[in-house]
Design an enzyme around this catalytic site. Structure first.
Site, PDB file in Angstrom:
ATOM      1  N   THR A 174       1.491  -8.390   9.773  1.00 15.64           N
ATOM      2  CA  THR A 174       0.044  -7.272   8.565  1.00 15.64           C
ATOM      3  C   THR A 174      -0.346  -5.551   9.911  1.00 15.64           C
ATOM      4  OG1 THR A 174      -1.372  -8.665  10.321  1.00 15.64           O
ATOM      5  CG2 THR A 174      -1.185  -8.445   8.126  1.00 15.64           C
ATOM      6  N   GLU A 211      -1.963   5.811  13.179  1.00 16.54           N
ATOM      7  CA  GLU A 211      -1.373   6.948  12.288  1.00 16.54           C
ATOM      8  C   GLU A 211      -1.400   7.624  13.031  1.00 16.54           C
ATOM      9  OE1 GLU A 211      -3.165   6.777   8.464  1.00 16.54           O
ATOM     10  OE2 GLU A 211      -1.325   8.839   7.575  1.00 16.54           O
ATOM     11  N   PHE A 264       1.467  -2.843   4.102  1.00 21.46           N
ATOM     12  CA  PHE A 264       1.120  -4.841   5.030  1.00 21.46           C
ATOM     13  C   PHE A 264       2.568  -5.630   5.018  1.00 21.46           C
ATOM     14  CE2 PHE A 264      -3.294  -6.867   4.050  1.00 21.46           C
ATOM     15  CZ  PHE A 264      -3.841  -6.257   5.325  1.00 21.46           C
ATOM     16  N   HIS A 280      -3.354   7.968   5.697  1.00 20.52           N
ATOM     17  CA  HIS A 280      -3.021   7.098   4.642  1.00 20.52           C
ATOM     18  C   HIS A 280      -4.068   6.352   5.007  1.00 20.52           C
ATOM     19  CE1 HIS A 280      -1.600   2.790   2.937  1.00 20.52           C
ATOM     20  NE2 HIS A 280      -1.699   2.254   4.595  1.00 20.52           N
ATOM     21  N   CYS A 330       1.183  -1.090   0.254  1.00 22.65           N
ATOM     22  CA  CYS A 330      -0.214   0.102  -0.131  1.00 22.65           C
ATOM     23  C   CYS A 330       1.118   1.259  -0.513  1.00 22.65           C
ATOM     24  CB  CYS A 330      -0.861  -0.283   0.391  1.00 22.65           C
ATOM     25  SG  CYS A 330      -1.999  -1.805   0.883  1.00 22.65           S
ATOM     26  N   LYS A 349      -9.375   8.098   0.949  1.00 26.09           N
ATOM     27  CA  LYS A 349      -9.967   7.045   0.710  1.00 26.09           C
ATOM     28  C   LYS A 349     -11.404   7.031   1.120  1.00 26.09           C
ATOM     29  CE  LYS A 349      -5.215   4.414   1.629  1.00 26.09           C
ATOM     30  NZ  LYS A 349      -4.960   5.912   1.371  1.00 26.09           N
ATOM     31  N   HIS A 408      -9.292   2.268  -0.805  1.00 28.05           N
ATOM     32  CA  HIS A 408      -7.861   1.965  -0.838  1.00 28.05           C
ATOM     33  C   HIS A 408      -7.277   1.609  -2.447  1.00 28.05           C
ATOM     34  CE1 HIS A 408      -3.462   1.009   0.209  1.00 28.05           C
ATOM     35  NE2 HIS A 408      -4.284   0.163   1.399  1.00 28.05           N
ATOM     36  N   THR A 440      -9.581   0.818   8.652  1.00 26.80           N
ATOM     37  CA  THR A 440      -9.147  -0.221   9.872  1.00 26.80           C
ATOM     38  C   THR A 440      -9.092   0.783  11.317  1.00 26.80           C
ATOM     39  OG1 THR A 440      -6.660  -0.704   8.990  1.00 26.80           O
ATOM     40  CG2 THR A 440      -8.546  -1.528   8.037  1.00 26.80           C
ATOM     41  N   PRO A 441      -9.222  -0.690  11.287  1.00 26.79           N
ATOM     42  CA  PRO A 441      -9.406  -0.132  13.405  1.00 26.79           C
ATOM     43  C   PRO A 441      -7.939   0.398  13.487  1.00 26.79           C
ATOM     44  CG  PRO A 441     -10.543  -1.584  12.953  1.00 26.79           C
ATOM     45  CD  PRO A 441     -10.186  -1.788  11.628  1.00 26.79           C
TER      46      PRO A 441
END
Lengths: 414, 393
Positions: free
Chosen positions: A271, A315, A400, A304, A164, A336, A341, A308-309
């Site tokens: 991840t 971030e 990732f 970014h 990503c 996003k 994404h 996602t949680p």
């Protein structure tokens, strides 16, 4: 501090449309490009939607061919803006691209030609030649080879994957080549066309995707309390990067500058970021230092912000560490939320959006931010676009595998 | 070309191939035709011969079971080689140096679950809606961990997790040219001061039905009994499993920490011809023009065996030095081929001799103590790579 590199052309395609002219108003208006997928059967899947680019028959192509087609669109647009449409670009191509694999329609067709639906039988039946699309179009180098040929870039094209972060890595790779004097300009393309069934299922199995199947447009909720994952999407962006003096010599208009780049590998987990936020903080801090700036000079963050949680929490933590007590006063947005994404292309698309933000003095909103997360004390540009008078943007991309890249983009060369 | 000023060294190298792992194993096997023959496997994927890696002491550099399970053979080979290279360079386990080590990987993708593929293909063949059935069976059958072992960038990602290099991580893709570009970029960045310490790593697993199918579809694979590398038909590629890694380091940085060089990386050139008749040779000639054409140059060629690129590279190299086509011994490792040849080159920059691997006239020039090693790698479709190494005396 390292030398700034000029941006003289940008192009983009997303689920919101083709070209900057289609995307920028849609982004400012807070429109979503996320829809239920129609390209393949989705019944029974955990996630049934995404930001697909289906214009011009792209939906029927294998991912690599879709990447190639979108790469052509955005490179044409960027080169036209840069005034470099003549013969010979005069610099190399750096391409951010997802991994390439033979896909199921091709695999089923090969099996149908074979004596049995097995690899041994497919191997026996498969003797083709070098230009057989079933071979050529599934090599990792073909997209770059064909883009390099189409736009007459110089020397070997470079194809990069840092998941990503790929688009931002491609920009950084280009900036380094210009800074060390290897070339005067680079065509950077980030292209992502991976919305094929196996990729969607794989990301779903990682439990990384939003499952708001009944509300696709409302599914991507970066930094919101009710965020539940990212939305897979396609798109591409191109940037023409030049040594500022070379751009000036040919009378090209400079849109903005890449002032600094920072990257850091996280050795913690496949991840997840290290809970101390160390690697992503290092990427951001290195980008700011590379630009010759202090964190106080960052006026805006193009996050970014995947939704996602885990990502948004990490971030935010790293931004708190970077910006200190200013963290609640620096506007943060997540593109996003509208375009999904775009994985390998995200870094390039979001750098392009950051440049548009600087030039137009408007920050596109983060949509679907109805329930702010009290644990994330950020100034999210929620709901509607916001006027902006700043000079520098920090754009983050985290992948990732722990590959983290941050860019500082600005209106001033120093 | 360390044109930007700084001298660049190779201070560590690691290699695992069908011939074994490490310097001594390769030196012994390369000199032993029986060992070379025994390293090939003509049965497992008949009628296609491969050069497989049969055994690997995985625990040596990847002791955690969780790491081993999260990765497949493709990643194992490259990470193992990277461990060897870091160890040889004195970087392995040194947290301060690892924090400043940049990774440049050349990668394709990891292993597919080919058994699941075959199961789905068999069922889809008779299904009224094959596409829908494929979706259902994939959703039921794919394992989440397998995905992370497939992603191209996760080779480098796992390398950082297992061995610890943390300055940066970039994965280059695109068959043979990705391998050349990884080495070229490391050399350029070290030479220009955009970093001091680089780990170049690449890996290839030939024992894969999906990879064999990809190259078979392009008419690239040698069919039937193994034959001499330089005399094969255009369908002449025998794939080889390999993990290859190099520590590329600015000489001043290496000196300051007391690291010993294996070789000086004098330059890396990467041409990109369109492969019309004569174009590759013309492009390569510009990069080779200043090298003497005699036995003072040992030339290791990463030619794949597939034509016409192999025949063109062979004809170009003839008479330029003491030529060795290493795919005869280790097979063709695609993304890993160039780095693997560079490892062999770095080892023999000190050792000197490299036994002939073919009776073809291109390898006939009598060997002498080389003053330099030239590693040549022309991609099957595109890219003409050259790296020049010299001993540091």
């Amino acid at each position: 501090m390292s030398a700034s590199v000029a941006v003289t052309g940008i192009g983009m395609v997303t689920a919101l449309g083709q070209g900057v002219a289609a995307n920028w108003p849609a982004l400012l208006a807070g429109r979503s490009g996320i829809r239920t997928l129609t390209r393949f059967p989705v019944e029974g899947l955990r996630c049934t939607f995404g930001g697909a680019v289906d214009d011009d028959g792209l939906g029927g192509l294998p991912a690599a061919q879709r990447c190639l087609a979108m790469g052509r669109m955005v490179a044409s647009e960027a080169l036209a803006q840069a005034g470099l449409t003549g013969s010979g670009f005069g610099g190399p191509l750096v391409l951010a691209l997802p991994p390439i694999e033979l896909e199921w329609p091709q695999r089923r067709a090969l099996a149908a030609r074979a004596a049995a639906p097995s690899y041994a039988a497919m191997l026996a039946a498969a003797a083709g030649d070098a230009d057989d699309p079933a071979h050529r179009d599934f090599l990792f180098g073909t997209v770059a080879e064909q883009l390099a040929e189409a736009f007459a870039t110089a020397g070997p094209p470079v194809t990069i994957s840092t998941a990503c972060a790929s688009g931002a890595t491609a920009i950084q790779t280009a900036v380094e080549a210009i800074r060390r004097g290897d070339c005067d300009r680079v065509l950077v393309v980030g292209s992502e066309g991976s919305l094929q069934v196996e990729a969607l299922i794989r990301f779903g199995l990682l439990q990384a995707l939003s499952t708001h199947n009944t509300d696709p447009a409302g599914a991507a909720r970066p930094f919101a309390a009710d965020r539940d994952g990212f939305v897979m999407a396609e798109g591409a962006a191109a940037l023409v990067l030049e040594r500022p003096a070379a751009a000036a010599d040919r009378g090209a208009a400079i849109l903005a500058y890449v002032r600094g780049c920072g990257e850091a590998a996280d050795t913690f987990h496949r991840t997840r970021s290290n809970p101390d936020g160390g690697a992503i903080l290092r990427a951001m801090a290195d980008a700011v230092a590379d630009a010759g700036l202090a964190p106080d000079a960052i006026d805006h963050v193009n996050a970014h912000g995947t939704g996602t949680p885990e990502n948004d929490k990490m971030e935010c933590l790293a931004l708190q560490l970077l910006l200190g007590e200013r963290v609640g006063r620096v506007p943060v947005t997540a593109n996003k939320s509208m375009i999904g994404h775009t994985l390998s292309a995200a870094g390039a698309i979001e750098a392009a959006v950051s440049i548009l933000t600087l030039r137009h003095g408007l920050i596109p909103p983060t949509i679907n931010h109805h329930h702010p997360d009290p644990a994330l004390p950020l100034d999210i540009v929620a709901g509607a676009a916001r006027p902006f008078a700043g000079r520098t943007v920090l754009s983050n991309s985290f992948g990732f595998g722990g590959q983290n890249v941050s860019l500082v983009l600005g209106l001033d060369p120093a | 070309m360390s044109a930007s000023g700084r001298e660049v060294w190779i201070t560590g190298a690691g290699l695992v191939t069908a011939l074994g792992e490490g310097r001594a194993a390769h030196r012994a096997a390369l000199a032993d035709p029986a060992a070379l023959a025994a390293a090939r496997d003509e049965a497992a994927f008949a009628p296609f011969a491969i050069h497989p890696i049969r055994a690997l002491d995985l625990d040596r550099y990847m002791p955690r079971r969780g790491d081993q399970r999260a990765t497949g053979p493709w990643m194992h080979y490259g990470i193992h080689a990277a461990g060897m290279a870091l160890e040889a360079a004195g970087v392995l386990g040194d947290a301060a140096l690892l924090a400043r080590t940049h990774v440049l990987a050349a990668a394709a993708g990891g292993e597919r679950d080919t058994a699941l593929d075959e199961k789905i293909l068999a069922e889809a063949a008779g299904a009224p809606t094959p596409a829908a059935l494929t979706v259902t069976r994939l959703a039921e059958g794919l394992r989440p961990t397998a995905f992370l072992a497939q992603l191209s960038n996760m080779f480098a990602g796992n390398l950082s997790i297992v061995l610890g290099p943390a300055a940066s991580s970039r994965t280059l893709m695109g068959e043979e040219s990705a391998g050349v570009e990884a080495v070229r970029m490391a050399g350029r960045r070290a030479g220009a001061g955009q970093g001091d310490l680089f780990l170049v790593a690449a890996s290839y697993n030939a024992a894969r039905l999906d990879m064999l199918l990809l190259h078979r579809l392009g008419g690239r694979l040698l069919e039937g009994a193994w034959t001499d590398l330089w005399s094969r038909p255009p369908a002449g590629m025998c794939l080889g499993s390999m993990g290859a890694a190099l520590v590329v380091e600015a000489a001043d940085h290496a000196r300051a920490r007391g690291a010993r060089p294996l070789a000086r990386l004098v330059r890396v050139a990467h041409a990109w011809s369109d492969r019309t008749a004569g174009a590759a040779a013309a492009a390569a000639e510009r990069d080779w023009a200043d090298l003497p054409r005699d036995s003072s140059t040992l030339i290791l060629s990463a030619a794949s065996g597939a034509g016409p690129a192999t025949a063109d590279e062979r004809d170009f190299l003839a008479g330029r030095g003491v030529v060795r086509g290493t795919a005869a011994a280790i097979g063709h490792g695609v993304e890993a081929a160039f780095a693997a040849n560079l490892v062999l080159g770095a080892w023999c920059a000190e050792d000197g001799a490299f036994p002939a691997l073919s009776s073809h006239p291109v390898e006939a020039m009598p060997a002498a103590a080389p003053e330099r090693v030239a590693v040549s790698g022309w991609g099957v479709r595109r890219g003409e790579g050259l790296a020049v190494l010299e001993p540091v005396r």
